[in-house]
Design a protein around this motif. Structure first.
Motif, PDB file in Angstrom:
ATOM      1  N   THR A  76       0.875   6.725  -3.395  1.00 62.55           N
ATOM      2  CA  THR A  76       0.925   5.482  -2.629  1.00 62.55           C
ATOM      3  C   THR A  76      -0.325   4.675  -2.955  1.00 62.55           C
ATOM      4  O   THR A  76      -1.345   5.242  -3.352  1.00 62.55           O
ATOM      5  CB  THR A  76       0.976   5.753  -1.117  1.00 62.55           C
ATOM      6  N   SER A  78      -2.481   3.409  -0.996  1.00 62.16           N
ATOM      7  CA  SER A  78      -3.627   3.847  -0.187  1.00 62.16           C
ATOM      8  C   SER A  78      -4.179   5.184  -0.672  1.00 62.16           C
ATOM      9  O   SER A  78      -5.401   5.382  -0.696  1.00 62.16           O
ATOM     10  CB  SER A  78      -3.254   3.911   1.293  1.00 62.16           C
ATOM     11  N   ARG A  81      -6.136   4.494  -3.866  1.00 59.99           N
ATOM     12  CA  ARG A  81      -7.412   3.827  -3.561  1.00 59.99           C
ATOM     13  C   ARG A  81      -8.407   4.802  -2.951  1.00 59.99           C
ATOM     14  O   ARG A  81      -9.600   4.763  -3.249  1.00 59.99           O
ATOM     15  CB  ARG A  81      -7.186   2.636  -2.627  1.00 59.99           C
ATOM     16  N   MET A  82      -7.944   5.681  -2.089  1.00 55.69           N
ATOM     17  CA  MET A  82      -8.824   6.681  -1.480  1.00 55.69           C
ATOM     18  C   MET A  82      -9.413   7.586  -2.560  1.00 55.69           C
ATOM     19  O   MET A  82     -10.616   7.857  -2.567  1.00 55.69           O
ATOM     20  CB  MET A  82      -8.056   7.516  -0.456  1.00 55.69           C
ATOM     21  N   ASP A 145       4.885   2.966  -2.326  1.00 51.56           N
ATOM     22  CA  ASP A 145       4.595   3.071  -0.897  1.00 51.56           C
ATOM     23  C   ASP A 145       5.903   3.390  -0.186  1.00 51.56           C
ATOM     24  O   ASP A 145       6.860   2.633  -0.274  1.00 51.56           O
ATOM     25  CB  ASP A 145       4.021   1.746  -0.383  1.00 51.56           C
TER      26      ASP A 145
END
Length: 191
Positions: A76, A78, A81-82, A145
């Motif tokens: 996903t 997020s 990015r994490m 996502d």
């Protein structure tokens, strides 16, 4: 940048983390004397052996491995990015420190250090780049996502749901249940 590209990047970082992490955590003396390969002792050139710190470095890389594999398995925006943020924090500090201490290495190893550590830093930054809009990924069936369906996935889902609804209504009608008569879901023969 596409989710598929970011997934490949986080996979490459995971491989790096696995190699360094297992080596440093499980075989700290070998890591100290032989990293990045036998004959090129990048770690031992920096000071005396410390098993505790070497194993800690291995544990850090193994923690990054867990995060990277999770982002690779469920890519996903997020999660990617994490992972990119975690790798960026670590590799920026790591790259800066080694860049300031290159004088202990011969020229070939100086170049190798900058390329290896700089490469990981660039990969971390790439994970933080904006994602390609979903419209640009229309050919993808799976959305990066889970909360967002691509147009193709949405069409397939609607088609399957409509097909299932017609089957349920037909089975209700065949079972003698005419409570759907006049309903928008009723088969034509019950209208």
């Amino acid at each position: 940048m596409s989710i598929r590209s970011k997934r490949a990047i986080v996979g490459l970082l995971a491989v790096t983390a696995a190699v360094v992490g297992v080596w440093a955590a499980a075989y700290p003396q070998s890591f100290y004397t032989d990293f990045p390969w036998p004959g090129r002792s990048w770690v031992s050139a920096l000071g005396p052996y410390n098993e505790h710190l070497t194993r800690d470095v291995g544990a850090l890389y193994l923690a990054l491995l867990v995060l990277s594999v999770m982002a690779w398995r469920r890519p996903t925006p997020s999660a990617l990015r994490m992972a990119g943020g975690a790798w960026l924090i670590f590799t920026a500090v790591h790259f800066l420190w080694h860049s300031l201490h290159l004088r202990v290495y011969p020229p070939a190893d100086q170049v190798g250090n900058v390329i290896a550590l700089g490469g990981n830093l660039v990969l971390a930054i790439l994970l933080l780049l904006p994602d390609r809009p979903v419209e640009a990924q229309q050919h993808d069936t799976v959305s990066p996502d889970p909360a967002v369906l691509t147009p193709r996935a949405a069409a397939l889902t609607v088609g399957l749901l409509a097909s299932d609804r017609r089957s349920i209504v037909r089975s209700d009608a065949l079972a003698g249940r005419d409570h759907l008569r006049g309903s928008e879901f009723a088969p034509e023969e019950l209208q």
